[in-house]
Motif scaffolding. Structure first.
Motif, PDB file in Angstrom:
ATOM      1  N   ASP A  80     101.336  75.951  21.061  1.00 52.60           N
ATOM      2  CA  ASP A  80     101.679  75.645  19.783  1.00 52.60           C
ATOM      3  C   ASP A  80     103.139  74.618  20.108  1.00 52.60           C
ATOM      4  O   ASP A  80     103.609  74.031  19.137  1.00 52.60           O
ATOM      5  CB  ASP A  80     102.105  76.668  18.762  1.00 52.60           C
ATOM      6  N   LEU A  81     103.655  74.936  21.284  1.00 52.87           N
ATOM      7  CA  LEU A  81     104.669  74.134  21.395  1.00 52.87           C
ATOM      8  C   LEU A  81     104.536  73.214  22.873  1.00 52.87           C
ATOM      9  O   LEU A  81     103.782  73.581  23.445  1.00 52.87           O
ATOM     10  CB  LEU A  81     105.998  75.258  21.906  1.00 52.87           C
ATOM     11  N   GLN A  82     105.344  72.176  22.792  1.00 53.10           N
ATOM     12  CA  GLN A  82     105.373  71.463  24.200  1.00 53.10           C
ATOM     13  C   GLN A  82     106.303  71.938  25.136  1.00 53.10           C
ATOM     14  O   GLN A  82     107.423  72.022  24.852  1.00 53.10           O
ATOM     15  CB  GLN A  82     105.498  69.778  23.811  1.00 53.10           C
ATOM     16  N   ILE A  83     105.714  71.899  26.561  1.00 52.96           N
ATOM     17  CA  ILE A  83     106.459  72.501  27.627  1.00 52.96           C
ATOM     18  C   ILE A  83     106.696  71.230  28.320  1.00 52.96           C
ATOM     19  O   ILE A  83     105.532  71.045  28.937  1.00 52.96           O
ATOM     20  CB  ILE A  83     106.253  73.902  27.963  1.00 52.96           C
TER      21      ILE A  83
ATOM     22  N   VAL B 276     111.705  73.045  29.513  1.00 56.00           N
ATOM     23  CA  VAL B 276     112.268  73.158  28.334  1.00 56.00           C
ATOM     24  C   VAL B 276     110.793  73.081  27.265  1.00 56.00           C
ATOM     25  O   VAL B 276     109.852  72.363  27.521  1.00 56.00           O
ATOM     26  CB  VAL B 276     113.040  71.900  27.752  1.00 56.00           C
ATOM     27  N   ALA B 277     111.198  74.004  26.311  1.00 53.65           N
ATOM     28  CA  ALA B 277     110.029  74.101  25.134  1.00 53.65           C
ATOM     29  C   ALA B 277     110.762  73.400  24.002  1.00 53.65           C
ATOM     30  O   ALA B 277     111.659  73.492  23.702  1.00 53.65           O
ATOM     31  CB  ALA B 277     109.637  75.440  24.603  1.00 53.65           C
ATOM     32  N   ARG B 278     109.693  72.609  23.416  1.00 58.12           N
ATOM     33  CA  ARG B 278     110.129  71.704  22.253  1.00 58.12           C
ATOM     34  C   ARG B 278     109.255  72.037  21.103  1.00 58.12           C
ATOM     35  O   ARG B 278     107.773  72.359  21.164  1.00 58.12           O
ATOM     36  CB  ARG B 278     109.721  70.130  22.562  1.00 58.12           C
ATOM     37  N   ASP B 279     109.774  72.142  19.948  1.00 58.87           N
ATOM     38  CA  ASP B 279     109.041  72.405  18.528  1.00 58.87           C
ATOM     39  C   ASP B 279     108.236  71.168  18.051  1.00 58.87           C
ATOM     40  O   ASP B 279     108.449  70.092  18.959  1.00 58.87           O
ATOM     41  CB  ASP B 279     109.920  72.630  17.513  1.00 58.87           C
ATOM     42  N   PRO B 280     107.399  71.093  17.185  1.00 55.53           N
ATOM     43  CA  PRO B 280     106.579  69.863  17.012  1.00 55.53           C
ATOM     44  C   PRO B 280     107.656  68.738  16.603  1.00 55.53           C
ATOM     45  O   PRO B 280     107.110  67.480  16.901  1.00 55.53           O
ATOM     46  CB  PRO B 280     106.036  70.336  15.661  1.00 55.53           C
ATOM     47  N   GLY B 281     108.732  69.053  16.054  1.00 53.28           N
ATOM     48  CA  GLY B 281     109.707  67.362  16.035  1.00 53.28           C
ATOM     49  C   GLY B 281     110.486  67.225  17.161  1.00 53.28           C
ATOM     50  O   GLY B 281     111.185  66.161  17.288  1.00 53.28           O
TER      51      GLY B 281
END
Length: 177
Positions: A7-10, A52-57
């Motif tokens: 669900d998150l981009q790493i 780094v993990a990024r939220d959908p934004g």
């Protein structure tokens, strides 16, 4: 085996992430906070061995910083792991650690992962021992830096400091590349 979340981009950090990483570290109230400048440098010079993990934004919500030991090029040293308070308790730290180890393992081959943990940091102890279990690797522990090696700081800016216990995880048969 891997705890990687979908669900998150790493991915690798970029310099523009430095301020957010500093904020996440500061807000953790657990990590030794480095200067904001050091997080900018980390995102520039050690992006290949950090995640780094990024939220959908696209905003950073967690990170792992690491480096390959110059004298042991198949050893990844994990410097810091932090997750934004709103994303804690969902396995993000484990996902970040697994994603980073898998990436560095594929690119450089890894036999060992090292980190240091202060006594009583139960969350980090669990994170790294569960990493070892997922990857079928033993964990060795020894005091790397005793408390008396840290400077005495009467101003209270950096101390007193607990000992740093080295966790050496390996061999990592699934990451050797």
């Amino acid at each position: 085996m891997s705890a990687v979340r979908t669900d998150l981009q790493i991915d690798r950090p970029v310099v523009a992430d430095g301020a957010a990483l500093w904020r996440i570290a500061r807000d953790s109230k657990v990590l030794d906070l480095n200067s904001s400048y050091s997080y900018l440098l980390w995102c520039r010079d050690f992006a290949a061995t950090s995640a780094v993990a990024r939220d959908p934004g696209g905003s950073p919500v967690g990170f792992v910083t690491g480096y390959v030991r110059p004298d042991r090029p198949r050893t990844l040293v994990v410097w810091q792991v932090a997750v934004d308070a709103g994303h804690q308790g969902r396995g993000l730290a484990a996902s970040l650690l697994d994603a980073l180890a898998l990436r560095v393992g594929a690119e450089q081959g890894l036999t060992t992962l090292e980190t240091t943990i202060t006594p009583g940091n139960t969350a980090s102890e669990r994170l790294f021992t569960s990493f070892a279990q997922r990857h079928g690797a033993p964990v060795e522990r020894e005091v790397l830096f005793a408390a008396d090696l840290f400077p005495s700081d009467p101003a209270g800016l950096d101390g007193p400091h607990d000992p740093e216990v080295l966790y050496r995880i390996g061999p990592l048969p699934d990451l050797a590349g």
